[in-house]
Design an enzyme around this catalytic site. Structure first.
Site, PDB file in Angstrom:
ATOM      1  N   HIS A   8      63.117  49.660  70.357  1.00  0.00           N
ATOM      2  CA  HIS A   8      64.447  48.584  70.152  1.00  0.00           C
ATOM      3  C   HIS A   8      63.770  47.245  69.782  1.00  0.00           C
ATOM      4  CE1 HIS A   8      66.970  51.080  67.138  1.00  0.00           C
ATOM      5  NE2 HIS A   8      67.052  51.924  68.171  1.00  0.00           N
TER       6      HIS A   8
ATOM      7  N   GLN B  61      70.457  46.587  68.658  1.00  0.00           N
ATOM      8  CA  GLN B  61      71.414  47.555  67.220  1.00  0.00           C
ATOM      9  C   GLN B  61      72.794  46.852  67.492  1.00  0.00           C
ATOM     10  OE1 GLN B  61      70.277  51.083  69.898  1.00  0.00           O
ATOM     11  NE2 GLN B  61      70.028  51.619  68.193  1.00  0.00           N
TER      12      GLN B  61
ATOM     13  N   HIS C 249      62.842  55.574  72.939  1.00  0.00           N
ATOM     14  CA  HIS C 249      63.224  55.502  71.379  1.00  0.00           C
ATOM     15  C   HIS C 249      64.111  53.810  71.734  1.00  0.00           C
ATOM     16  CE1 HIS C 249      65.687  56.176  67.899  1.00  0.00           C
ATOM     17  NE2 HIS C 249      66.721  55.484  69.189  1.00  0.00           N
ATOM     18  N   GLU C 250      65.012  54.079  72.672  1.00  0.00           N
ATOM     19  CA  GLU C 250      65.875  52.284  73.747  1.00  0.00           C
ATOM     20  C   GLU C 250      65.380  51.325  73.401  1.00  0.00           C
ATOM     21  OE1 GLU C 250      68.551  52.377  72.468  1.00  0.00           O
ATOM     22  OE2 GLU C 250      68.825  54.802  72.233  1.00  0.00           O
TER      23      GLU C 250
ATOM     24  N   GLY D  80      72.114  56.699  73.574  1.00  0.00           N
ATOM     25  CA  GLY D  80      71.670  55.586  74.068  1.00  0.00           C
ATOM     26  C   GLY D  80      71.672  54.324  73.139  1.00  0.00           C
TER      27      GLY D  80
ATOM     28  N   CYS E   9      69.244  57.750  65.119  1.00  0.00           N
ATOM     29  CA  CYS E   9      69.337  56.775  65.896  1.00  0.00           C
ATOM     30  C   CYS E   9      71.183  55.496  65.127  1.00  0.00           C
ATOM     31  CB  CYS E   9      68.042  55.845  65.052  1.00  0.00           C
ATOM     32  SG  CYS E   9      68.165  54.410  65.961  1.00  0.00           S
ATOM     33  N   LEU E  10      71.516  55.329  66.577  1.00  0.00           N
ATOM     34  CA  LEU E  10      72.722  55.263  65.500  1.00  0.00           C
ATOM     35  C   LEU E  10      72.593  53.969  64.504  1.00  0.00           C
ATOM     36  CD1 LEU E  10      74.839  54.631  69.334  1.00  0.00           C
ATOM     37  CD2 LEU E  10      74.830  56.675  67.015  1.00  0.00           C
TER      38      LEU E  10
END
Length: 172
Positions: free
Chosen positions: A137, A54, A133-134, A49, A91-92
């Protein structure tokens, strides 16, 4: 299309990770390019995701692919939560780290697709985790704000899992 730089928490240029995003009011060529770039960036980084902040864009756009095909969510919102799951999450934007996070087992969400058609859908398990999660953000919330245990290096987690596997094998 193109790869974009993923903002990393704690580095210069990461301010977009902590800001609330603006809604998308209409589909434009820039938003379409953003979506394409986000998928390219997410796949290149081997993520499941990615949210627009991000990659430094403060818009309510999310892309997800947990292996069942790509999902685009524009202006998403969770309208129902049910159950609980406690799993490792990464997480990226926090590379090389993971921790336990408690998320709903099932969510119902509303969003717009790439044609700006509103829809509702539900997600369970990993997909529910990815959606939560996304969407966090988009409001400037990071998973490190919701830890249920220590933040670990991924190497530590893999070592722990290997030791558990060895113990299970010995017990058999």
């Amino acid at each position: 299309m193109a790869l974009r730089a993923i903002r990393v928490l704690g580095e210069s240029g990461d301010a977009s990770l902590r800001k609330k995003c603006r809604e998308v009011t209409k589909m434009t060529p820039r938003i379409r390019d953003l979506i394409d770039d986000m998928f390219d960036t997410m796949y290149d980084a081997q993520g499941v995701g990615l949210a627009a902040p991000q990659v430094g864009v403060l818009r309510r756009v999310v892309v997800i692919d947990i292996g069942d095909g790509p999902i685009v969510l524009i202006n998403p919102e969770i309208i129902e939560r049910e159950g609980e799951q406690r799993e490792y999450e990464g997480c990226l934007s926090v590379p090389g780290k993971s921790a336990y996070v408690i998320r709903p087992q099932r969510v119902v969400f509303r969003a717009y697709d790439e044609e700006m058609n509103q829809f509702e859908s539900e997600a369970e398990g990993l997909l529910a985790r990815a959606v939560c999660h996304e969407l966090d953000h988009l409001d400037g919330v990071m998973y490190v704000d919701k830890l249920d245990g220590p933040l670990l290096n991924n190497d530590e987690i893999f070592l722990e899992e290997e030791l558990e596997d060895e113990e299970e094998t010995k017990a058999e």
